[in-house]
Design a protein around this motif. Sequence first.
Motif, PDB file in Angstrom:
ATOM      1  N   VAL A  69      -6.705   3.346  -2.699  1.00  0.00           N
ATOM      2  CA  VAL A  69      -5.573   4.274  -2.631  1.00  0.00           C
ATOM      3  C   VAL A  69      -5.625   5.257  -3.801  1.00  0.00           C
ATOM      4  N   ALA A  70      -5.942   4.751  -4.992  1.00  0.00           N
ATOM      5  CA  ALA A  70      -6.000   5.625  -6.171  1.00  0.00           C
ATOM      6  C   ALA A  70      -7.046   6.726  -5.981  1.00  0.00           C
ATOM      7  N   LEU A  71      -8.204   6.356  -5.422  1.00  0.00           N
ATOM      8  CA  LEU A  71      -9.264   7.358  -5.226  1.00  0.00           C
ATOM      9  C   LEU A  71      -8.938   8.287  -4.058  1.00  0.00           C
ATOM     10  N   GLU A  72      -8.379   7.747  -2.984  1.00  0.00           N
ATOM     11  CA  GLU A  72      -8.000   8.594  -1.836  1.00  0.00           C
ATOM     12  C   GLU A  72      -7.011   9.671  -2.271  1.00  0.00           C
ATOM     13  N   ALA A 109      -6.970  -5.552  -5.881  1.00  0.00           N
ATOM     14  CA  ALA A 109      -7.749  -4.572  -6.645  1.00  0.00           C
ATOM     15  C   ALA A 109      -8.392  -3.545  -5.710  1.00  0.00           C
ATOM     16  N   ARG A 110      -8.946  -4.035  -4.595  1.00  0.00           N
ATOM     17  CA  ARG A 110      -9.598  -3.113  -3.653  1.00  0.00           C
ATOM     18  C   ARG A 110      -8.576  -2.150  -3.047  1.00  0.00           C
ATOM     19  N   PHE A 139       3.397   6.084  -5.435  1.00  0.00           N
ATOM     20  CA  PHE A 139       3.360   6.108  -6.900  1.00  0.00           C
ATOM     21  C   PHE A 139       2.188   6.960  -7.403  1.00  0.00           C
ATOM     22  N   CYS A 140       1.028   6.857  -6.746  1.00  0.00           N
ATOM     23  CA  CYS A 140      -0.129   7.688  -7.133  1.00  0.00           C
ATOM     24  C   CYS A 140       0.202   9.177  -6.992  1.00  0.00           C
ATOM     25  N   GLU A 148       0.815  -1.217   0.000  1.00  0.00           N
ATOM     26  CA  GLU A 148       0.000   0.000   0.000  1.00  0.00           C
ATOM     27  C   GLU A 148       0.854   1.276   0.000  1.00  0.00           C
ATOM     28  N   ALA A 149       1.895   1.312   0.824  1.00  0.00           N
ATOM     29  CA  ALA A 149       2.701   2.545   0.922  1.00  0.00           C
ATOM     30  C   ALA A 149       3.336   2.884  -0.426  1.00  0.00           C
TER      31      ALA A 149
END
Lengths: 423, 63
Positions: free
Chosen positions: A385-388, A379-380, A148-149, A142-143
Amino acid sequence: MTVDDRFGQDYRETLEERSHGARNEIITGPVSDWATDFSHAEPEWAADPYPIQDELRERCPIAHTERFGGGWLPTRYEDVAAIAYDTEHFSSRAIIMSNFRPPPEMAPVGASPPISSDPPFHHHARKLLLPAFTKSAVAKREAATRAFCHTLIDELEGQDVVDAARDYAQHIPMRVIAEMLGFPPEDGARFRVFIENALEGVNLPPEERLARAQKLFDYLLTQIRDHIDHPRDDLTTYLINAELGGHKLDPSHVAGTMALLLIAGIDTTWSAIGASLWHLAKTPADRARLVAEPELLPTAMEEFLRAYAPVTMARLVKEDMHWRGGDMKADDWILLSFPAANRDPAQFERAGEVVIDREVNRHVAFGLGIHRCVGSHLARMELRVALEVWLARIPDFSLADPAAVTWAAGQVRGPRTLPIRIG
Amino acid sequence: MKVRISSERCQGHGRCYDLAPDLFGEDDEGYGQVVGEGVVPPDKERAAGLAVSNCPERAIEIL
């Protein structure tokens, strides 16, 4: 130490044998009647399949087509669930509905285990993958995913209009999967070609599709050989060394699973991220609420997965049978539409609406039964993370040109062009 | 109130341990497991209900 010689000439001959499947006449062009002539490969379906599915659910509810050599499209939740659970009558030997059926002797393994596998082999092939994809295993990524996002958003700096599908959504799963498999991160553009070849253009001549698949397997072979020479802590080395019943995996199993992870791990999540951003860009009230209440995101995300489920699977009918009103023939396709099941009013209240605080949401975006998406936890994590990160960095955005949005055709549906105006 | 997971039905979607992490956990392969004896304290009854009603496989029972 013995040399691992599984990936030499014999392996290429195995691939060659796969081309001895059944081919049928390719029928393209406008659909005359969706109940008797459906096609998931036509532009009308890619642009907006939901009204078509809703109408079929009222009228049929299991549509038929002579295209693709014959196939069926259930649109009710209960029919989709029944087929997903029924591995006695429906095989996963092929899961992309096209004009080519792999030879029957490929069952129960199939070309890309475990998604293409049937019981009892399926269980063992799936078990190999599960530990790498648990919620706690993917939490370790996740980190890095979050960082990366942020990098991707940094690169959008100074632009009024950005393409959120091309410049944001697609890169996130590409990076994650490349890291998990141990492939060069700069190969993303090649992954995109492999994905388009596998999942889109299902009406291209089978020879062309097989030739394109060969390019993917050539690439995978290069990666496999590099990992044999230089083992690493990644899924490629893991699969090369993995054993089933005391034996190393067949080379076609190793490469087939890698192909599955590469294709299914990227296109799907890219689509889910893109569709969620598309919804928020065109729905200011939902966007404002999620910016104000970020703790609602996990609930809202499940609703995006329900309403815009990216993945439709396929099955092959095993034997001639009469099933829920249809005379199904052996090797007829079933287009197993999780998106259609997810909008069935018999299963969901306000099925056609996006309700971002929907608390009871038994959707089937990741499938049902033994083939539940092995990457669903990954995927979740990526979607959340992408949306946050997007909502924190770019809270104010809208569709720059609704007519310019394009959607992938075929069994994985999500935005491929998504011009978004920032601010 | 107690909760129970049918290991026959569970496919590892993980909705239970997402929604009610005090009551459910994952095993090494991601399948759901009840924590301890599955006893639900009164303040976790709502979370237990959400886990039941969101399980795609209908694998969770309240006893």
